[in-house]
Enzyme design. Structure first.
Site, mmCIF file in Angstrom:
data_model
loop_
_atom_site.group_PDB
_atom_site.id
_atom_site.type_symbol
_atom_site.label_atom_id
_atom_site.label_comp_id
_atom_site.label_asym_id
_atom_site.label_seq_id
_atom_site.Cartn_x
_atom_site.Cartn_y
_atom_site.Cartn_z
ATOM 1 N N CYS A 78 0.704 -1.534 0.111
ATOM 2 C CA CYS A 78 0.056 0.061 -0.065
ATOM 3 C C CYS A 78 0.793 1.198 0.103
ATOM 4 O O CYS A 78 2.030 1.323 0.142
ATOM 5 C CB CYS A 78 -0.798 -0.043 1.311
ATOM 6 S SG CYS A 78 -1.800 -1.422 1.592
ATOM 7 N N ARG A 136 1.807 1.465 -6.102
ATOM 8 C CA ARG A 136 1.697 0.617 -4.786
ATOM 9 C C ARG A 136 0.312 -0.034 -4.353
ATOM 10 O O ARG A 136 0.347 -1.087 -3.714
ATOM 11 C CB ARG A 136 2.267 1.318 -3.427
ATOM 12 C CG ARG A 136 3.745 1.760 -3.864
ATOM 13 C CD ARG A 136 4.041 2.624 -2.650
ATOM 14 N NE ARG A 136 4.363 1.387 -1.385
ATOM 15 C CZ ARG A 136 5.313 0.851 -1.174
ATOM 16 N NH1 ARG A 136 6.410 0.669 -1.838
ATOM 17 N NH2 ARG A 136 5.211 -0.294 -0.173
ATOM 18 N N TRP A 155 -4.005 -1.645 -1.513
ATOM 19 C CA TRP A 155 -3.620 -2.818 -2.150
ATOM 20 C C TRP A 155 -4.171 -4.014 -1.259
ATOM 21 O O TRP A 155 -3.589 -4.252 -0.324
ATOM 22 C CB TRP A 155 -2.449 -2.709 -2.602
ATOM 23 C CG TRP A 155 -2.317 -3.922 -3.784
ATOM 24 C CD1 TRP A 155 -2.686 -3.721 -4.930
ATOM 25 C CD2 TRP A 155 -1.897 -5.252 -3.627
ATOM 26 N NE1 TRP A 155 -2.764 -4.975 -5.817
ATOM 27 C CE2 TRP A 155 -2.006 -5.853 -4.865
ATOM 28 C CE3 TRP A 155 -1.340 -5.829 -2.402
ATOM 29 C CZ2 TRP A 155 -1.758 -7.261 -5.026
ATOM 30 C CZ3 TRP A 155 -0.874 -7.072 -2.590
ATOM 31 C CH2 TRP A 155 -1.195 -7.557 -4.038
ATOM 32 N N ASN A 171 0.664 -0.327 6.240
ATOM 33 C CA ASN A 171 1.287 -1.039 4.759
ATOM 34 C C ASN A 171 1.969 -2.370 5.367
ATOM 35 O O ASN A 171 2.859 -2.348 6.246
ATOM 36 C CB ASN A 171 2.107 -0.443 3.964
ATOM 37 C CG ASN A 171 2.768 -1.105 2.921
ATOM 38 O OD1 ASN A 171 2.176 -2.257 2.398
ATOM 39 N ND2 ASN A 171 4.184 -0.817 2.602
ATOM 40 N N GLY A 172 1.386 -3.685 5.121
ATOM 41 C CA GLY A 172 2.292 -4.793 5.341
ATOM 42 C C GLY A 172 1.067 -5.888 5.997
ATOM 43 O O GLY A 172 -0.245 -5.650 5.732
ATOM 44 N N GLU A 184 10.080 -21.126 -18.151
ATOM 45 C CA GLU A 184 9.760 -19.785 -17.766
ATOM 46 C C GLU A 184 10.913 -18.965 -18.069
ATOM 47 O O GLU A 184 10.796 -18.060 -18.618
ATOM 48 C CB GLU A 184 9.718 -19.889 -16.209
ATOM 49 C CG GLU A 184 9.533 -18.508 -15.668
ATOM 50 C CD GLU A 184 8.411 -17.717 -16.293
ATOM 51 O OE1 GLU A 184 7.505 -18.325 -16.955
ATOM 52 O OE2 GLU A 184 8.308 -16.504 -15.939
ATOM 53 N N LYS A 193 10.466 -15.616 -20.524
ATOM 54 C CA LYS A 193 10.931 -14.313 -20.277
ATOM 55 C C LYS A 193 11.781 -13.851 -21.537
ATOM 56 O O LYS A 193 11.570 -12.666 -21.961
ATOM 57 C CB LYS A 193 11.770 -14.368 -19.042
ATOM 58 C CG LYS A 193 10.921 -14.558 -17.644
ATOM 59 C CD LYS A 193 10.136 -13.378 -17.135
ATOM 60 C CE LYS A 193 8.872 -13.637 -17.896
ATOM 61 N NZ LYS A 193 7.902 -14.219 -17.113
ATOM 62 N N GLU A 217 9.335 -13.147 -24.728
ATOM 63 C CA GLU A 217 8.379 -12.272 -24.641
ATOM 64 C C GLU A 217 9.037 -10.742 -24.500
ATOM 65 O O GLU A 217 8.653 -9.893 -25.089
ATOM 66 C CB GLU A 217 7.442 -12.292 -23.519
ATOM 67 C CG GLU A 217 7.744 -12.225 -22.113
ATOM 68 C CD GLU A 217 6.920 -12.508 -21.023
ATOM 69 O OE1 GLU A 217 5.537 -12.210 -21.358
ATOM 70 O OE2 GLU A 217 7.135 -12.954 -19.880
ATOM 71 N N HIS A 224 14.209 -36.414 -28.912
ATOM 72 C CA HIS A 224 13.135 -37.039 -29.718
ATOM 73 C C HIS A 224 12.749 -35.865 -30.507
ATOM 74 O O HIS A 224 11.561 -36.159 -31.095
ATOM 75 C CB HIS A 224 11.974 -37.364 -28.707
ATOM 76 C CG HIS A 224 12.398 -38.367 -27.674
ATOM 77 N ND1 HIS A 224 12.297 -39.670 -28.110
ATOM 78 C CD2 HIS A 224 12.609 -38.037 -26.421
ATOM 79 C CE1 HIS A 224 12.838 -40.349 -27.127
ATOM 80 N NE2 HIS A 224 12.683 -39.759 -25.983
ATOM 81 N N LYS A 261 -0.600 -6.838 -19.350
ATOM 82 C CA LYS A 261 -0.610 -7.385 -18.075
ATOM 83 C C LYS A 261 -1.740 -8.411 -17.790
ATOM 84 O O LYS A 261 -1.087 -9.558 -17.418
ATOM 85 C CB LYS A 261 -0.543 -6.350 -17.213
ATOM 86 C CG LYS A 261 -0.109 -6.690 -15.701
ATOM 87 C CD LYS A 261 1.298 -7.313 -15.439
ATOM 88 C CE LYS A 261 1.561 -7.811 -14.147
ATOM 89 N NZ LYS A 261 2.998 -8.572 -14.275
HETATM 90 O O1 M6R Z 1 -2.702 -13.063 -14.245
HETATM 91 P P1 M6R Z 1 -2.108 -14.531 -14.703
HETATM 92 O O2 M6R Z 1 -1.091 -15.161 -13.968
HETATM 93 O O3 M6R Z 1 -3.306 -15.180 -14.961
HETATM 94 O O4 M6R Z 1 -1.461 -14.492 -16.110
HETATM 95 C C1 M6R Z 1 -1.254 -15.480 -17.141
HETATM 96 C C2 M6R Z 1 -0.359 -14.987 -18.296
HETATM 97 O O5 M6R Z 1 -0.839 -13.982 -18.845
HETATM 98 C C3 M6R Z 1 1.019 -14.194 -17.620
HETATM 99 O O6 M6R Z 1 1.755 -14.872 -16.939
HETATM 100 C C4 M6R Z 1 1.904 -13.937 -18.850
HETATM 101 O O7 M6R Z 1 2.352 -15.152 -19.438
HETATM 102 C C5 M6R Z 1 2.913 -12.881 -18.651
HETATM 103 N N1 M6R Z 1 3.232 -12.095 -19.552
HETATM 104 C C6 M6R Z 1 4.158 -13.730 -18.479
HETATM 105 O O8 M6R Z 1 5.343 -12.481 -18.092
#
Ligand code: M6R
Length: 607
Positions: free
Chosen positions: A2, A28, A75, A101-102, A479, A483, A486, A502, A602
């Site tokens: 927050c 925040r 938040w 906050n916390g 993962e 990164k 993307e 394979h 996002k």
């Molecule tokens: O909000 P969510 O965790 O459901 O989102 C899932 C994906 O859209 C999200 O993880 C996406 O792959 C990100 N851009 C990864 O960095």
């Protein structure tokens, strides 16, 4: 996470400054807002759920009277984003107001104690107990600052707080334990805030409160004491040289880098979950005949890791499924005995919510792990856990991924204990390792920041990367590859290492960089064979392995050495960190904006 802003001015009204300060802290938290000001000894509080601009204008909060006051942008962590749960919180008689906050871990027991003493609670927050604790202490006829100090000594958990009271109307009392709080001083007055940008228009002379410290602010300055015994701490002001834009990101050039570096803190937050929610989810998971782990993108990678955790620790089969595929893949087999654990940072991902609709229609039990209180996931799940990572602004998930893993590992451990699949000692040992993870991540960050940059320089011209790992490390590889893809738009592949022969191996030719994730553990010996296969075809080997692992180091062209003693099941948390840094620095090296990768949002709320 927050935002807090407060100030005591020599002359003039504080409320416009609170408004401006909170706007700068909106990153925040943004689900509710509230101010408390004091004029002529009278405390006035206004608050509501909603965005800062809307609430402030609707309630005319920027014209509240008084030269001193505090404000909060919330938040939510405890209690939905509603007016009653918005800060400030007051005592029974409305004489004092607290913002926080916390997370107060022992709030349930303190609340019960205060209820028994006749206190009247209005909200479902952990914060409100602080106001009542102080009120209770004041009954002993002591000064306000002494009452606040005594109350703080009873709190367990993390906090940055600010308190104002009409019993001592010229002062703001504040304190910090693991949640940030900074004090600023100008010729016009004294300020406190969660973060420097909030006060930068008024002063660049600041002092950072440290854990376990308490401060009294008045119009002429501040005094710092230790919460533990009231000893006065002498600490002078320092000058901040950041621009406003830099300060918002705490000096980092991008939110993504800030969030990568915040992981030791966010992980500590994810270790402080309310045990009753963990117990509830564990009990419901334990009852399931079929367990599905549903998510998209990064959260799906957390689910893959969780399937290994559940199997290795608790001997439970849990099927990870991509949410957009779930209905086709498993939908017909979902029934009343199915438990569907949905993992979603935002709690709003369309594909995940569609999968949930389907599961609920077929009477499955839907559980959630999310970072967003009040999200759709929290409304439709039978039970959920908030992962406590704090808001993530960068589009690429970083700190929310490692926190998801932290939550899922805790669930796996509880399930293992509940089912008697680990001995007391094994369980305690795993718990011990779990508690060490934030420190390991901290060490990894400080040790590898510059080294990873040098690797990026070396490999920035590559047109293809391959990521491989075995066992739970295949989720780390997936993962890390997401990164890179993307953020840098560099074509890349990720596979469980054993699967690479394979098919994917056909892409390997002289000079292709292959990044191996190879922590110590049950899969360690098999990965050597995979490295040899790749080397034989001319691949350049970059390994993330345990420090001193001479065999892997000997086979590799470049090595990122990780601290010793990390449990294999927990390794995705620290092992992904240098690879997050690699993707970040590569994107920057290519002149791309890592906070806003092209074509991505996002939260993906469309089909
Ligand atoms: O909000 P969510 O965790 O459901 O989102 C899932 C994906 O859209 C999200 O993880 C996406 O792959 C990100 N851009 C990864 O960095």
């Amino acid at each position: 996470m927050c935002g807090i802003f407060g100030g005591v001015l020599k002359t003039g009204e504080i409320s416009p400054l609170i408004y401006d300060g909170l706007k700068r802290l909106e990153y925040r938290g943004y689900d509710s807002v509230g101010f408390a000001t004091i004029q002529d000894g009278a405390l006035q509080v206004k608050k509501d759920a909603g965005r800062i601009d809307d609430v402030v204008q609707r309630l005319k909060m920027d014209s509240m009277p008084g030269s001193m006051g505090i404000g909060h942008t919330r938040w939510a962590t405890h209690g939905a984003p509603e007016m009653v749960n918005a800060h400030p919180h007051t005592d029974c008689d409305g004489n004092l107001a607290v913002i926080h906050n916390g997370v107060i871990e022992n709030f349930m027991e303190l609340k019960e104690e205060l209820l028994n003493k006749g206190h009247n609670f209005k909200s479902r927050t952990d914060t409100e107990i602080i106001a009542h604790l102080i009120e209770e202490e004041l009954k002993g006829d002591i000064a306000l600052d002494e009452a606040v100090l005594k109350s703080l000594r009873r709190l367990e958990g993390s906090y940055a707080i600010a308190v104002v009271s009409n019993s001592d109307p010229g002062k703001i009392l504040c304190a910090r334990n693991e949640s940030p709080l900074v004090i600023g001083v100008s010729e016009k007055g004294t300020y406190c805030a969660s973060d420097v940008p909030a006060m930068l228009p008024y002063t660049n002379k600041v002092v950072y409160l440290r854990n376990g410290e308490f401060a009294t602010l008045d119009q002429d300055g501040y005094e710092i004491k230790l919460v533990s015994d009231g000893t006065v701490v002498e600490r002078g002001l320092e000058e901040v040289t950041w621009s406003l834009e830099m300060a918002e990101k705490q000096g980092y050039p991008h939110f993504m880098l800030k969030e990568i570096n915040e992981q030791p803190t966010s992980l500590r937050g994810s270790l402080r979950l309310q045990p009753q929610y963990l117990d509830l989810l564990t009990t419901l998971l334990d009852r399931g005949r079929d367990i599905f782990l549903i998510a998209a993108g990064t959260s799906y990678h957390a689910c893959i890791a969780a399937s290994y955790m559940f199997s290795r620790l608790a001997r439970i089969t849990a099927f990870p499924a991509i949410s957009s595929e779930f209905i086709e893949q498993y939908g017909s087999s979902v029934g009343v005995d199915s438990v569907i654990l949905c993992v979603s940072q935002s709690g709003e991902t369309y594909d995940t919510l569609k999968a949930i609709d389907h599961a609920r229609m077929r009477a499955g039990t839907v559980l959630g792990v999310t970072n967003s209180v009040g999200s759709t996931l929290t409304r439709v799940a039978r039970a959920y856990i908030i992962q406590q990572s704090g808001p993530e602004i960068g589009v690429a998930a970083t700190k929310t991924f490692t926190s998801q893993l932290m939550v899922l590992a805790q669930l796996a451990l509880r399930l293992a204990r509940m089912r008697g699949k680990v001995s007391q000692d094994e369980g305690d040992d795993f718990r011990e390792k779990l508690l060490q993870v934030p420190d390991v991540v901290e060490e990894t960050l400080s040790r590898h920041r510059d080294y990873v940059k040098s690797l990026v320089e070396k490999y920035s011209g590559e047109r293809l990367f391959v990521f491989l790992g075995r066992g739970i490390s295949s989720s780390t590889a997936l993962e890390a590859r997401l990164k890179l893809l993307e953020l840098s738009y560099v074509p890349s592949l990720a596979y469980p290492a054993g699967e690479s022969k394979h098919g994917p191996i056909s892409i390997i030719e002289e000079g292709v960089p292959v990044i191996f994730v190879c922590p110590r553990g049950e899969t360690r010996k098999d990965i050597v064979g995979s490295i040899m296969e790749m080397k034989a075809r001319g691949a350049v080997i970059i390994s993330v392995c345990e420090e001193g692992d001479r065999e892997i180091i000997g086979l590799s062209d470049d090595v990122i050495e990780m601290p010793k003693g990390i449990h294999e099941i927990l390794s995705p948390i620290p092992y992904v960190v240098p690879l997050q840094l690699f993707s970040y620095y590569l994107a920057v090296r290519k002149g791309l904006d890592p906070d806003k990768p092209r074509n991505l949002a996002k939260s993906v709320t469309v089909p």
